[in-house]
Design a protein around this motif. Sequence first.
Motif: not given
Lengths: 155, 155
Positions: A137-138, A140, B50, B102
């Motif tokens: 969701k986050d 970048k 990210s 990530e």
Amino acid sequence: MAPDQRIVLKPIGFVRTQAMGDEVKDKTRTSQIIVHHELTEALAGIEDFSHLFVLFWLHEISGEQRKTLKVHPRGRKDLPLLGVFATRTMLRPNPIGLTLVELVKVEGNVLTVRGLDALDGTPVLDIKPFDPWDTAKDAKVPRWWTKLNEKAQPP
Amino acid sequence: MAPDQRIVLKPIGFVRTQAMGDEVKDKTRTSQIIVHHELTEALAGIEDFSHLFVLFWLHEISGEQRKTLKVHPRGRKDLPLLGVFATRTMLRPNPIGLTLVELVKVEGNVLTVRGLDALDGTPVLDIKPFDPWDTAKDAKVPRWWTKLNEKAQPP
């Protein structure tokens, strides 16, 4: 596994579409994935997912093109020169396409999907159901990505 | 492309992790992707994303296992028997793993990533930046999937 070992894949099917050239990038278009008959059973239950990842082989990329290390995204010189692993360019050491599609219909060994940006005849390597672990969701993205996509933002 | 044509890939690097067996499924763990030195340049700019998709080769899957057409998800007999393309099982015709990770750190040819469920030594086939086109907000999954993941819901 020795670092120079080769990995051998066999297509599980192929793409059928009327779209030509850049028309395949139109996310509203549907196309078919024709799965080889002997693998039809491997589709059982796929209709309960709304979205799939399709892995396909970018068969028009030459051996020479696979040696590309840096590109301007979509050839745009106004965007930075980037490593191929920092972009989704087709020019990569192992030219595997990865696209999220909407599953429209399943009929026997034929999947109708929306949003697959692959040319007619493209070999398909794998189909995986999309699930909530596949998203961040986050996430970048860099400024160049936003610039590149300003005319066609995802929904 | 002839339907029986073989596709040949070469790893672009490999996974380095201290995790053994099922420990690799721990999404909080970090591991390294060691990209072959001659491809280091292809990572330029990746640090601005990210999250990444890692495509890797499930090298422990045998030729016989690749013929599997149906499985119970994670071997659980209380869940339906499904086609391999309706699951993320490693038993598939082309055993390519696809995991969203990530990106923690980039140092030369070494990426440190969080959440890669691949064993030490796993050959890596491709690395792609995750972007908003890779997600579907309204995605539906079947009931068995929710049941399987009730103890470990994604964030």
